[in-house]
Design a protein around this motif. Sequence first.
Motif, short mmCIF file in Angstrom:
data_model
loop_
_atom_site.label_atom_id
_atom_site.label_comp_id
_atom_site.label_asym_id
_atom_site.label_seq_id
_atom_site.Cartn_x
_atom_site.Cartn_y
_atom_site.Cartn_z
N GLN A 17 -19.04 138.65 78.27
CA GLN A 17 -18.62 137.32 77.83
C GLN A 17 -18.81 136.30 78.94
O GLN A 17 -19.24 135.17 78.69
CB GLN A 17 -17.17 137.36 77.37
N ALA A 18 -18.50 136.69 80.17
CA ALA A 18 -18.72 135.78 81.31
C ALA A 18 -20.21 135.51 81.48
O ALA A 18 -20.62 134.37 81.68
CB ALA A 18 -18.15 136.40 82.59
N TYR A 19 -21.00 136.56 81.36
CA TYR A 19 -22.45 136.43 81.49
C TYR A 19 -23.01 135.45 80.47
O TYR A 19 -23.76 134.53 80.80
CB TYR A 19 -23.09 137.81 81.31
N GLN A 20 -22.64 135.62 79.21
CA GLN A 20 -23.17 134.76 78.15
C GLN A 20 -22.72 133.32 78.31
O GLN A 20 -23.50 132.38 78.07
CB GLN A 20 -22.74 135.30 76.77
N SER A 21 -21.48 133.11 78.72
CA SER A 21 -20.97 131.74 78.88
C SER A 21 -21.67 131.03 80.03
O SER A 21 -22.06 129.85 79.91
CB SER A 21 -19.46 131.76 79.12
N SER A 49 -10.46 136.48 85.16
CA SER A 49 -10.39 136.82 86.58
C SER A 49 -11.77 136.73 87.21
O SER A 49 -12.79 136.63 86.52
CB SER A 49 -9.83 138.23 86.77
N MET A 50 -11.81 136.78 88.53
CA MET A 50 -13.08 136.66 89.24
C MET A 50 -13.96 137.90 89.15
O MET A 50 -15.17 137.82 89.30
CB MET A 50 -12.83 136.33 90.72
N MET A 51 -13.37 139.06 88.88
CA MET A 51 -14.14 140.31 88.91
C MET A 51 -15.28 140.31 87.88
O MET A 51 -16.44 140.56 88.24
CB MET A 51 -13.23 141.52 88.70
N PRO A 52 -15.01 140.03 86.59
CA PRO A 52 -16.14 140.03 85.64
C PRO A 52 -17.12 138.90 85.92
O PRO A 52 -18.32 139.03 85.65
CB PRO A 52 -15.47 139.86 84.28
N ILE A 53 -16.64 137.78 86.47
CA ILE A 53 -17.53 136.67 86.79
C ILE A 53 -18.47 137.05 87.92
O ILE A 53 -19.66 136.76 87.89
CB ILE A 53 -16.70 135.42 87.16
N ARG A 54 -17.92 137.73 88.93
CA ARG A 54 -18.75 138.17 90.05
C ARG A 54 -19.87 139.10 89.56
O ARG A 54 -21.02 138.98 89.97
CB ARG A 54 -17.89 138.87 91.10
#
Length: 231
Positions: A17-21, A49-54
């Motif tokens: 979800q973070a990747y797609q956004s 949180s920052m973990m999936p964004i990283r």
Amino acid sequence: MSAAGIRRPQRTTTTEQAYQSILAAILDGTIPADAPLRLQDLSQSLGMSMMPIREAIRQLEAIGVVEIEPHRGARVRAVSADDLEDTYLTRITLEGILVRRAAARFDTAAEEEARKALDDQQKALETGDAAAAREAHERFHHGIYRAAGSMWLFRSIAPTWHNSERYRASSTADAQIVLSRCKDHEQILQACVDGQPEKAQEALQQHLLATVAALDPEVAQRLARAVGADS
């Protein structure tokens, strides 16, 4: 860079979800070329949180739209005339092969899928939904390329497709350009429906060259010479 314009995903728990956004925000210019990607800003905007964004940023680096520099962090990869030329030369080459193969084996199901994508794109353009228009545009092209029946060729186009969308987004504000590109789509599809591989490849090549010409005429001229389309 402000990350305030990024759409929040419906659920905020996964790297996908973070990747797609973040990818969508890069492709539509919400996060512009050469902008830094700050984990804290993205975390606040996406509500996760920052973990999936990283991890998402690492995946975006793998497809070539993000650069990660040691001790400096991540940023959206810069755009340039050379990169535009290289990107579209690769697209013309790989997608040209795919559309030729697709035209030789196009069936009713593929036609219906492509026409549905074009209808969806037109409706999205009429309502001003740029995200839905971009998604339908991708669905149109990719539906045709999947009809080529080559999993590896199809997979190989993803990096240049995403990178080219960063450039294409800047030309979609011009209604006349958008209308012309929609007519190109009809020509590509008709050549596939008629089972004419060479005509389909030529229509696709002209479509991509016209997109580049709207961005940088000099690059388009060099590309035309490189692919033998200037004669």
